[in-house]
Scaffold this motif. Structure first.
Motif, PDB file in Angstrom:
ATOM      1  N   UNK A   1      29.226  43.313  24.277  1.00 15.25           N
ATOM      2  CA  UNK A   1      29.274  41.954  24.807  1.00 15.25           C
ATOM      3  C   UNK A   1      30.635  41.675  25.440  1.00 15.25           C
ATOM      4  N   UNK A   2      30.949  42.304  26.568  1.00 14.53           N
ATOM      5  CA  UNK A   2      32.193  41.946  27.263  1.00 14.53           C
ATOM      6  C   UNK A   2      32.126  40.484  27.686  1.00 14.53           C
ATOM      7  N   UNK A   3      33.212  39.767  27.502  1.00 11.83           N
ATOM      8  CA  UNK A   3      33.204  38.336  27.820  1.00 11.83           C
ATOM      9  C   UNK A   3      32.846  38.097  29.284  1.00 11.83           C
ATOM     10  N   UNK A   4      33.327  38.979  30.176  1.00 14.39           N
ATOM     11  CA  UNK A   4      32.974  38.891  31.596  1.00 14.39           C
ATOM     12  C   UNK A   4      32.085  40.062  31.975  1.00 14.39           C
ATOM     13  N   UNK A   5      30.767  39.962  31.785  1.00 12.66           N
ATOM     14  CA  UNK A   5      29.896  41.122  31.996  1.00 12.66           C
ATOM     15  C   UNK A   5      29.867  41.637  33.425  1.00 12.66           C
ATOM     16  N   UNK A   6      30.294  40.816  34.386  1.00 10.97           N
ATOM     17  CA  UNK A   6      30.369  41.268  35.779  1.00 10.97           C
ATOM     18  C   UNK A   6      31.811  41.428  36.242  1.00 10.97           C
ATOM     19  N   UNK A   7      32.738  41.461  35.286  1.00 10.11           N
ATOM     20  CA  UNK A   7      34.134  41.608  35.668  1.00 10.11           C
ATOM     21  C   UNK A   7      34.603  40.416  36.490  1.00 10.11           C
ATOM     22  N   UNK A   8      35.771  40.497  37.030  1.00 11.81           N
ATOM     23  CA  UNK A   8      36.262  39.451  37.920  1.00 11.81           C
ATOM     24  C   UNK A   8      35.781  39.713  39.331  1.00 11.81           C
ATOM     25  N   UNK A   9      35.299  38.678  39.995  1.00 11.89           N
ATOM     26  CA  UNK A   9      34.794  38.830  41.357  1.00 11.89           C
ATOM     27  C   UNK A   9      35.915  39.337  42.271  1.00 11.89           C
ATOM     28  N   UNK A  10      35.606  40.334  43.083  1.00  9.73           N
ATOM     29  CA  UNK A  10      36.586  40.932  44.006  1.00  9.73           C
ATOM     30  C   UNK A  10      36.076  40.800  45.441  1.00  9.73           C
ATOM     31  N   UNK A  11      36.963  41.127  46.392  1.00 11.67           N
ATOM     32  CA  UNK A  11      36.593  41.135  47.809  1.00 11.67           C
ATOM     33  C   UNK A  11      37.258  42.325  48.490  1.00 11.67           C
ATOM     34  N   UNK A  12      36.511  43.033  49.308  1.00  9.03           N
ATOM     35  CA  UNK A  12      37.085  44.134  50.086  1.00  9.03           C
ATOM     36  C   UNK A  12      37.935  43.552  51.211  1.00  9.03           C
ATOM     37  N   UNK A  13      39.232  43.873  51.194  1.00 16.04           N
ATOM     38  CA  UNK A  13      40.134  43.356  52.222  1.00 16.04           C
ATOM     39  C   UNK A  13      40.136  44.227  53.475  1.00 16.04           C
ATOM     40  N   UNK A  14      39.538  45.419  53.378  1.00 12.51           N
ATOM     41  CA  UNK A  14      39.402  46.319  54.525  1.00 12.51           C
ATOM     42  C   UNK A  14      38.072  47.058  54.408  1.00 12.51           C
ATOM     43  N   UNK A  15      37.638  47.655  55.524  1.00 10.55           N
ATOM     44  CA  UNK A  15      36.489  48.553  55.453  1.00 10.55           C
ATOM     45  C   UNK A  15      36.831  49.700  54.515  1.00 10.55           C
ATOM     46  N   UNK A  16      35.845  50.171  53.753  1.00  3.62           N
ATOM     47  CA  UNK A  16      36.126  51.168  52.719  1.00  3.62           C
ATOM     48  C   UNK A  16      34.892  52.028  52.480  1.00  3.62           C
ATOM     49  N   UNK A  17      35.120  53.240  51.975  1.00  6.11           N
ATOM     50  CA  UNK A  17      34.027  54.123  51.610  1.00  6.11           C
ATOM     51  C   UNK A  17      33.932  54.188  50.088  1.00  6.11           C
ATOM     52  N   UNK A  18      32.748  53.862  49.549  1.00  6.57           N
ATOM     53  CA  UNK A  18      32.503  53.896  48.113  1.00  6.57           C
ATOM     54  C   UNK A  18      31.224  54.677  47.849  1.00  6.57           C
ATOM     55  N   UNK A  19      31.324  55.743  47.079  1.00  2.00           N
ATOM     56  CA  UNK A  19      30.142  56.527  46.745  1.00  2.00           C
ATOM     57  C   UNK A  19      29.458  57.128  47.957  1.00  2.00           C
ATOM     58  N   UNK A  20      30.215  57.359  49.011  1.00  2.00           N
ATOM     59  CA  UNK A  20      29.646  57.913  50.235  1.00  2.00           C
ATOM     60  C   UNK A  20      29.065  56.876  51.172  1.00  2.00           C
TER      61      UNK A  20
END
Length: 510
Positions: free
Chosen positions: A376-395
């Protein structure tokens, strides 16, 4: 509103949606993550973040989507793209390779309204101002060194709350020697007083004239934490902001004014007492530091102090939430509860009070805390983030401006990492190092990891150790505790936590 007006608004909305979503950039689908189904016209998947049905909370819905679309998939929030990741490998990539790119927060109207025009460290974009304020917080309040120095404050506040609880027991005890107590409020008052002492040098009594003021303070801080980060219609469809559907912007403005009145009063009291040169709490330290330095050019001195201190106080509500879930798990797992108290009896005994120096010897309790944070993590979705640049994730190619959620709840229940992942088994943390390498990330990761992680862990251990050393706890009629939850910024228990308490120590030790 006549039929023509309704039709006109609908056509405008449809045109906006088509232009935003079917633009050339949006049509370029090469190597983009699969998009989850269930999007609504115009608002996309925003409705998922607002659903409070116990079986349809966002982290549960995203976990179900991952069964279909895999551990990385895309969403739409109005015209804005979103991304959900839920595997250890992807989390590691996000928090290491892509860390700089995902260290910003998205701009939300809630942050503009309720966080001193985004001056609060939890809601500002990544940059020099954020680095300066975070460094000050980590060094002067939340570092491990400071935690050990301030451990006596936490222990003293807990001991005081235990004495007050002992008094309530004396008033309410039944023929069998136990008394009913609602623990959510008890944890809330203890947490508020601890954090207020550390940040502004203040505490409230739980009886007498200060009760109403304490409840007002808790209500304001809780309302703030529930509203901050909540997407409004203005975040999803900006030109409809004037409608304020649901009245959320008005609630945010009202809450901000109440919170600002509290923190402004405390700041005035600190400035009036500053002549003696003492630095007893974090607000005193900030006043001293900002006399000789300026953090960025956007905000004046008072704004920086009020934004930072109110962020720390209101954000600390997470600590109370985690304590509630910790006791809930113990009550629902009586064998684990027995082992915790056996360890306390072996390492401390019942002939003296538990001291802060005893905490490091409570190995099994620490494992219990970590297992609670896994399930039971207090923030189950973590802290909301934003991509500040184009990025490659998982291909996959992720475009700038994409909103990121890491489904910590699902990641920490991966059966390939955690055998019997839904069971509460603290033993998995004994003598093991399996909570490293992004398998256990209840506080997030990377630059934007929760700065209060040390305080949260310390508080869970100290409070639960002192409470369970002093009292036996059980549920009325030995019934299991209801674990129905609601999700705002944190995962909170909906129903009260009613327990029966009875003393374990000689009366002279309370």
């Amino acid at each position: 509103m006549d039929l023509f007006s309704i039709a006109t608004i609908f056509l405008v909305l449809l045109s906006y949606y088509a232009f935003s979503y079917l633009s050339p950039k949006s049509r370029s689908r090469n190597r983009r993550p699969p998009e989850a189904g269930g999007a609504w016209p115009i608002i996309g998947h925003t409705h998922i973040m607002r659903n409070q049905s116990p079986d349809k909370l966002a982290h549960l819905t995203f976990a179900a989507m991952a069964e279909t679309y895999g551990p990385i998939f895309s969403l739409r929030f109005g015209s804005r793209p979103g991304l959900v990741v839920s595997s250890r490998e992807l989390a590691k990539e996000i928090f290491t390779t892509c860390d700089m790119v995902v260290s910003s927060r998205p701009f939300l109207k809630s942050a503009e309204i309720i966080s001193y025009e985004s001056a609060m460290i939890g809601f500002i974009k990544y940059g020099q101002y954020w680095r300066d304020v975070r460094k000050l917080i980590r060094v002067e309040l939340l570092s491990m060194r400071r935690m050990h120095m301030q451990r006596h404050v936490l222990a003293a506040e807990t001991a005081q709350s235990v004495r007050e609880l002992y008094g309530l027991w004396g008033e309410r005890k039944n023929a069998s020697g136990s008394a009913p107590v609602e623990m959510i409020e008890w944890f809330g008052n203890l947490n508020l007083n601890t954090v207020l002492r550390l940040v502004v040098g203040k505490r409230y009594a739980i009886s007498g004239d200060e009760v109403a003021e304490a409840r007002h303070c808790r209500r304001v801080m809780k309302a703030f934490f529930e509203l901050i980060g909540l997407p409004t219609i203005g975040d999803v469809v900006p030109f409809l902001r004037w409608l304020d559907i649901g009245g959320f912007e008005k609630k945010m403005k009202d809450t901000f004014h109440e919170m600002d009145a509290l923190i402004s009063k405390w700041l005035s009291e600190h400035r009036a007492a500053a002549a003696d040169g003492k630095q007893d709490d974090f607000m005193d330290i900030m006043i001293g530091v900002l006399k000789n330095a300026k953090f960025g050019n956007e905000y004046d001195e008072d704004t920086v102090i009020k934004a930072t201190c109110s962020n720390l106080i209101s954000g600390s509500d997470t600590n109370a939430v985690m304590l509630v879930w910790l006791l809930t798990h113990l009550l629902n797992n009586p064998k684990v509860l027995t082992k915790v108290q056996q360890e306390l009896d072996e390492k401390v005994g019942r002939e003296r009070r538990l001291e802060s120096s005893d905490i490091d010897n409570l190995v099994y309790l620490e494992a219990v805390v970590k297992e609670c944070l896994r399930l039971f993590p207090a923030g189950p979705l973590g802290g909301i983030r934003e991509f500040s640049e184009d990025c490659n994730v998982g291909g996959y190619e992720i475009e700038k401006g994409t909103i990121l959620y890491v489904n910590v709840w699902q990641l920490q229940r991966d059966p390939e990492v955690w055998p019997e992942p839904t069971k509460f088994l603290p033993e998995r943390f004994l003598g093991a190092d399996n909570h490293n390498d992004f398998q256990w990330v209840p506080f997030g990761g990377g630059r934007r990891i929760c700065p209060g992680a040390n305080l949260a862990l310390e508080m869970m251990k100290v409070v639960m150790a002192i409470l369970l050393h002093a009292f036996d706890v059980s549920t009325p009629d030995d019934e299991p505790v209801d674990m129905t939850a609601a999700l705002g910024v944190t995962l909170t228990k909906i129903t009260p936590l009613n327990v029966m308490v009875s003393p374990r120590l000689p009366a002279s030790l309370y």
